[in-house]
Enzyme design. Sequence first.
Site, PDB file in Angstrom:
ATOM      1  CG  ASP A 206      -1.926   1.182   1.339  1.00  0.00           C
ATOM      2  OD1 ASP A 206      -2.766   1.071   0.433  1.00  0.00           O
ATOM      3  OD2 ASP A 206      -1.996   1.839   2.188  1.00  0.00           O
ATOM      4  CD  GLU A 270      -2.080   2.373  -3.529  1.00  0.00           C
ATOM      5  OE1 GLU A 270      -3.347   2.827  -3.885  1.00  0.00           O
ATOM      6  OE2 GLU A 270      -1.663   2.303  -2.375  1.00  0.00           O
TER       7      GLU A 270
HETATM    8  C1  GLC Z   1      -4.055   3.035  -0.708  1.00  0.00           C
HETATM    9  C2  GLC Z   1      -5.306   2.158  -0.526  1.00  0.00           C
HETATM   10  C3  GLC Z   1      -6.400   3.301  -0.158  1.00  0.00           C
HETATM   11  C4  GLC Z   1      -6.307   3.475   1.121  1.00  0.00           C
HETATM   12  C5  GLC Z   1      -5.051   4.375   1.209  1.00  0.00           C
HETATM   13  C6  GLC Z   1      -4.560   4.634   2.686  1.00  0.00           C
HETATM   14  O1  GLC Z   1      -4.257   4.061  -1.380  1.00  0.00           O
HETATM   15  O2  GLC Z   1      -5.765   1.665  -1.681  1.00  0.00           O
HETATM   16  O3  GLC Z   1      -7.776   2.543  -0.255  1.00  0.00           O
HETATM   17  O4  GLC Z   1      -7.487   4.610   1.626  1.00  0.00           O
HETATM   18  O5  GLC Z   1      -4.113   3.526   0.761  1.00  0.00           O
HETATM   19  O6  GLC Z   1      -4.243   3.384   3.489  1.00  0.00           O
END
Ligand code: GLC
Length: 533
Positions: A206, A270
């Site tokens: 994440d 991500e």
């Molecule tokens: C990432 C997740 C999202 C979340 C954020 C904070 O972007 O995909 O859903 O709110 O991280 O953890």
Amino acid sequence: MGGKPVSERPWWQHAVIYEIYPRSFQDTDGDGVGDLSGILERVDYLAWLGVDAVWICPFYPSPMADFGYDVADYVGIDPLFGTLSDFDRLVEALHRRGIRIILDFVPNHTSDKHPWFEESRSSRDSPKRDWYIWRDAHPDGGPPNNWQSLPAGSAWEFDEPTGQYYCHSFLASQPDLNWRNASVRAAMYDVLRFWLYRGVDGFRVDVLWHLIEDAQFRDDPLNPRFRDGDPPHQRLLPIRSADQPEVLPIIAEMRQALNECPGERLLIGEIYLPLQRLVAYYGPNLTGVHLPFNFSLMWVDWRPAQVLRLIRDYEAALPPGAWPSWVLGNHDQKRVASRLGADQARVAMMLLMTLRGTPTLYYGDELGLEDVTIPHEEVRDPFGLVVPGQGRDPERTPMPWDASHNGGFTTGRPWLPLGKAHPAMSVDVQKRNPESMLNLTRALLALRRREPALSLGGWEPLAVEGDVLAYSRTSGGRRFIVVLNLGSAPKAVGFDRDLAGAIELSTHPGRAGERISTRINLRGDEGIIIKPT
Ligand code: GLC
């Protein structure tokens, strides 16, 4: 072109990844929220669809301020989702069907209810004080610097009892861990090991580009392109609060934890950054993540020249040996069918499944689900509550399995409403219609699996007459031509060379087997895959 054959490639290079948002997949206990037993009930569907791996969004114990992205215990299961035994059963059932499992690893922040944070905030002398990022107020009495959080507001929260601010890149209830602290790193690598030894095949990490902030806590500069009405966090350019070079050695350490385990475990990041910065996350000598998620198809101007330029720029930016990633949707963005319309969503699926690299498919996109308008009083996402219109509930609504009330998702009251049209678009209904989006997706996955040229083969754009996107995919002696009409008007397309082949698959019925030579009559919103003969 094409490189090594399938048998010599890591599994994830020829895999299709399927993202499951567990709250919305299948509920089995009637509380209106999906659970691990629900995913277990649907493993045969996943095998039938033909996906190779599932990535499951967080199911760890959590106060659910950000629906699980606020983790209070990294090595447990929230009772809402089930138990560790349910998890073990799920891993076993997936693996028995040859499907890998990828977990969501949330290292940037914990919940403020995590015992680590409770200990950290208890006193300035706490042995865990330095596990989070604590700073004194700015001399002017305000927050230490100007960093912004998502969805809005300062990234600093004042904590009365100890008189300091803590940093949070997201909600105030999601304090940032201090990744410069070696004990934090060691504890988090142990979290990876815990799940690796329980059999998981990889992690989606994440907000990886947020992990490290500037050591000197310098302000972020103003964004000169910010306009009134833009999302508030875009007011600044986050060049100090994110994307710091020190993150790369940390990723290499994560990779080492994976390497301790037998088999090829996958690390995905991500990362929302422009292409040139994104590809830095493959790391020096590919010691970074195996796949930095490439989200650029979600914003590209949906016209042939623009899409073509994106694919070319991305391919050109990849470091030697780096493997591409393509994503069309996820739990944070508008659904593809809402962005492009139902007809182009079919074309987009054909594009996704015929690009070189690893595609990630968001649950429900195989049905062509659209965003669901959520009435004001039913908004659940904290982003939507803080910045109206920025909510992510519309793309997170329950999966419709059949045409019954609540689409077979739950016997209770679903945590988010299903779209009115969704039960009619359910798995059950679409399975029976050979022309459905579901059967098209399944056919694309089957073709991709059968023909490694489509996943692993070289990609070459083709010059065509007219406003159409065309490219070839070649591996060994196998070659396919993909021709996509990104517009709604029919188009006759001439090729600059003789293709002499037959249509293998079309987004439209009744075309398979049709012979093609130098011209094709494409229908509006039609995509076809040609196998030269
Ligand atoms: C990432 C997740 C999202 C979340 C954020 C904070 O972007 O995909 O859903 O709110 O991280 O953890």
